[in-house]
Write a protein that holds these residues in place. Structure first.
Motif, PDB file in Angstrom:
ATOM      1  N   THR A   1       0.842  -1.186   0.000  1.00 23.95           N
ATOM      2  CA  THR A   1       0.000   0.000   0.000  1.00 23.95           C
ATOM      3  C   THR A   1       0.883   1.244   0.000  1.00 23.95           C
ATOM      4  O   THR A   1       2.085   1.174   0.240  1.00 23.95           O
ATOM      5  CB  THR A   1      -0.919   0.014   1.229  1.00 23.95           C
ATOM      6  N   ASP A   2       0.255   2.395  -0.259  1.00 27.72           N
ATOM      7  CA  ASP A   2       1.004   3.652  -0.234  1.00 27.72           C
ATOM      8  C   ASP A   2       1.590   3.916   1.149  1.00 27.72           C
ATOM      9  O   ASP A   2       2.704   4.441   1.274  1.00 27.72           O
ATOM     10  CB  ASP A   2       0.096   4.810  -0.643  1.00 27.72           C
ATOM     11  N   LYS A   3       0.866   3.549   2.178  1.00 27.47           N
ATOM     12  CA  LYS A   3       1.348   3.748   3.546  1.00 27.47           C
ATOM     13  C   LYS A   3       2.576   2.884   3.811  1.00 27.47           C
ATOM     14  O   LYS A   3       3.553   3.337   4.403  1.00 27.47           O
ATOM     15  CB  LYS A   3       0.228   3.405   4.533  1.00 27.47           C
TER      16      LYS A   3
ATOM     17  N   TRP B   1       8.611   2.314   4.297  1.00 22.75           N
ATOM     18  CA  TRP B   1       9.884   1.754   3.870  1.00 22.75           C
ATOM     19  C   TRP B   1      10.787   2.809   3.259  1.00 22.75           C
ATOM     20  O   TRP B   1      12.009   2.753   3.401  1.00 22.75           O
ATOM     21  CB  TRP B   1       9.674   0.596   2.905  1.00 22.75           C
ATOM     22  N   ARG B   2      10.217   3.796   2.591  1.00 24.37           N
ATOM     23  CA  ARG B   2      11.016   4.878   2.026  1.00 24.37           C
ATOM     24  C   ARG B   2      11.700   5.660   3.149  1.00 24.37           C
ATOM     25  O   ARG B   2      12.896   5.938   3.084  1.00 24.37           O
ATOM     26  CB  ARG B   2      10.142   5.811   1.189  1.00 24.37           C
ATOM     27  N   ARG B   3      10.949   5.984   4.183  1.00 27.41           N
ATOM     28  CA  ARG B   3      11.530   6.733   5.309  1.00 27.41           C
ATOM     29  C   ARG B   3      12.538   5.887   6.076  1.00 27.41           C
ATOM     30  O   ARG B   3      13.557   6.396   6.534  1.00 27.41           O
ATOM     31  CB  ARG B   3      10.421   7.229   6.230  1.00 27.41           C
ATOM     32  N   THR B   4      12.280   4.582   6.187  1.00 27.67           N
ATOM     33  CA  THR B   4      13.220   3.690   6.857  1.00 27.67           C
ATOM     34  C   THR B   4      14.536   3.615   6.079  1.00 27.67           C
ATOM     35  O   THR B   4      15.618   3.680   6.664  1.00 27.67           O
ATOM     36  CB  THR B   4      12.611   2.278   6.991  1.00 27.67           C
ATOM     37  N   ARG B   5      14.451   3.502   4.767  1.00 29.00           N
ATOM     38  CA  ARG B   5      15.663   3.452   3.942  1.00 29.00           C
ATOM     39  C   ARG B   5      16.430   4.769   3.993  1.00 29.00           C
ATOM     40  O   ARG B   5      17.663   4.771   4.033  1.00 29.00           O
ATOM     41  CB  ARG B   5      15.314   3.117   2.496  1.00 29.00           C
ATOM     42  N   MET B   6      15.717   5.897   4.009  1.00 28.86           N
ATOM     43  CA  MET B   6      16.381   7.198   4.081  1.00 28.86           C
ATOM     44  C   MET B   6      17.132   7.340   5.410  1.00 28.86           C
ATOM     45  O   MET B   6      18.271   7.819   5.435  1.00 28.86           O
ATOM     46  CB  MET B   6      15.364   8.328   3.905  1.00 28.86           C
TER      47      MET B   6
ATOM     48  N   ASN C   1      11.195   3.963  16.461  1.00 30.90           N
ATOM     49  CA  ASN C   1      10.031   3.841  17.341  1.00 30.90           C
ATOM     50  C   ASN C   1       8.954   4.849  16.968  1.00 30.90           C
ATOM     51  O   ASN C   1       7.766   4.524  16.945  1.00 30.90           O
ATOM     52  CB  ASN C   1      10.438   4.003  18.806  1.00 30.90           C
ATOM     53  N   ARG C   2       9.364   6.076  16.661  1.00 31.35           N
ATOM     54  CA  ARG C   2       8.389   7.088  16.244  1.00 31.35           C
ATOM     55  C   ARG C   2       7.736   6.710  14.916  1.00 31.35           C
ATOM     56  O   ARG C   2       6.524   6.866  14.747  1.00 31.35           O
ATOM     57  CB  ARG C   2       9.057   8.452  16.133  1.00 31.35           C
ATOM     58  N   LEU C   3       8.544   6.217  13.971  1.00 33.18           N
ATOM     59  CA  LEU C   3       7.983   5.788  12.684  1.00 33.18           C
ATOM     60  C   LEU C   3       7.023   4.618  12.870  1.00 33.18           C
ATOM     61  O   LEU C   3       5.956   4.581  12.240  1.00 33.18           O
ATOM     62  CB  LEU C   3       9.096   5.372  11.724  1.00 33.18           C
ATOM     63  N   ASP C   4       7.396   3.660  13.695  1.00 31.86           N
ATOM     64  CA  ASP C   4       6.528   2.508  13.933  1.00 31.86           C
ATOM     65  C   ASP C   4       5.184   2.942  14.497  1.00 31.86           C
ATOM     66  O   ASP C   4       4.135   2.451  14.071  1.00 31.86           O
ATOM     67  CB  ASP C   4       7.198   1.521  14.890  1.00 31.86           C
ATOM     68  N   HIS C   5       5.200   3.875  15.444  1.00 32.41           N
ATOM     69  CA  HIS C   5       3.940   4.354  16.016  1.00 32.41           C
ATOM     70  C   HIS C   5       3.148   5.169  14.997  1.00 32.41           C
ATOM     71  O   HIS C   5       1.928   5.044  14.916  1.00 32.41           O
ATOM     72  CB  HIS C   5       4.201   5.187  17.271  1.00 32.41           C
ATOM     73  N   THR C   6       3.834   5.975  14.203  1.00 36.16           N
ATOM     74  CA  THR C   6       3.165   6.796  13.200  1.00 36.16           C
ATOM     75  C   THR C   6       2.461   5.947  12.150  1.00 36.16           C
ATOM     76  O   THR C   6       1.335   6.237  11.749  1.00 36.16           O
ATOM     77  CB  THR C   6       4.186   7.730  12.506  1.00 36.16           C
ATOM     78  N   TYR C   7       3.107   4.861  11.730  1.00 37.07           N
ATOM     79  CA  TYR C   7       2.554   4.018  10.671  1.00 37.07           C
ATOM     80  C   TYR C   7       1.798   2.815  11.211  1.00 37.07           C
ATOM     81  O   TYR C   7       1.372   1.962  10.442  1.00 37.07           O
ATOM     82  CB  TYR C   7       3.666   3.589   9.707  1.00 37.07           C
ATOM     83  N   GLY C   8       1.646   2.725  12.521  1.00 39.95           N
ATOM     84  CA  GLY C   8       0.828   1.665  13.102  1.00 39.95           C
ATOM     85  C   GLY C   8       1.430   0.282  13.065  1.00 39.95           C
ATOM     86  O   GLY C   8       0.691  -0.706  13.022  1.00 39.95           O
ATOM     87  N   VAL C   9       2.741   0.170  13.092  1.00 41.84           N
ATOM     88  CA  VAL C   9       3.381  -1.140  13.080  1.00 41.84           C
ATOM     89  C   VAL C   9       4.204  -1.390  14.352  1.00 41.84           C
ATOM     90  O   VAL C   9       5.011  -2.303  14.391  1.00 41.84           O
ATOM     91  CB  VAL C   9       4.279  -1.318  11.826  1.00 41.84           C
ATOM     92  N   ALA C  10       3.964  -0.584  15.364  1.00 41.12           N
ATOM     93  CA  ALA C  10       4.717  -0.722  16.611  1.00 41.12           C
ATOM     94  C   ALA C  10       4.317  -2.011  17.330  1.00 41.12           C
ATOM     95  O   ALA C  10       3.170  -2.461  17.244  1.00 41.12           O
ATOM     96  CB  ALA C  10       4.467   0.475  17.522  1.00 41.12           C
ATOM     97  N   GLU C  11       5.280  -2.606  18.023  1.00 42.83           N
ATOM     98  CA  GLU C  11       5.004  -3.812  18.781  1.00 42.83           C
ATOM     99  C   GLU C  11       4.203  -3.491  20.036  1.00 42.83           C
ATOM    100  O   GLU C  11       3.367  -4.260  20.440  1.00 42.83           O
ATOM    101  CB  GLU C  11       6.311  -4.512  19.158  1.00 42.83           C
ATOM    102  N   ARG C  12       4.501  -2.352  20.647  1.00 38.14           N
ATOM    103  CA  ARG C  12       3.732  -1.893  21.821  1.00 38.14           C
ATOM    104  C   ARG C  12       3.020  -0.614  21.447  1.00 38.14           C
ATOM    105  O   ARG C  12       3.513   0.206  20.731  1.00 38.14           O
ATOM    106  CB  ARG C  12       4.678  -1.588  22.984  1.00 38.14           C
ATOM    107  N   ARG C  13       1.843  -0.439  22.003  1.00 39.04           N
ATOM    108  CA  ARG C  13       1.080   0.775  21.671  1.00 39.04           C
ATOM    109  C   ARG C  13       0.914   1.653  22.838  1.00 39.04           C
ATOM    110  O   ARG C  13       0.860   1.696  23.847  1.00 39.04           O
ATOM    111  CB  ARG C  13      -0.270   0.393  21.098  1.00 39.04           C
TER     112      ARG C  13
END
Length: 86
Positions: free
Chosen positions: A4-6, A11-16, A74-86
């Motif tokens: 998806t676009d999200k 992944w784009r931000r992670t690679r950057m 951690n901030r990216l994970d929470h922003t994109y909803g893929v964090a292990e803890r919420r």
């Protein structure tokens, strides 16, 4: 499987982030080592600057790279909803 676009944005931000931190690592490790002999002409706390930069400064930079990666991911994970803890 199409992403998806999200997911693509995540992944784009992670690679950057990874590329930027690897560039810092490369600069500290290889570019700094290249100029170590020239840096040894100066002293810092009684030690040659090239030695001091790698004995102390490089380790601090490596720890900072790790801390920045953990914090930003951690901030990216929470922003994109893929964090292990919420």
């Amino acid at each position: 499987m199409q992403l998806t676009d999200k997911q693509l944005a995540y992944w784009r931000r992670t690679r950057m982030l990874t590329a930027a931190l690897l560039a810092v690592w490369f600069g500290v490790t290889f570019v700094g080592a290249y100029y170590a002999i020239a840096l040894n002409e100066f002293e810092l706390f009684g030690f040659p600057l090239g030695f001091y930069a790698f004995a102390q400064g490089a380790l601090i930079v490596y720890l900072a790279i790790i801390a920045i990666y953990v914090y930003v991911m951690n901030r990216l994970d929470h922003t994109y909803g893929v964090a292990e803890r919420r």
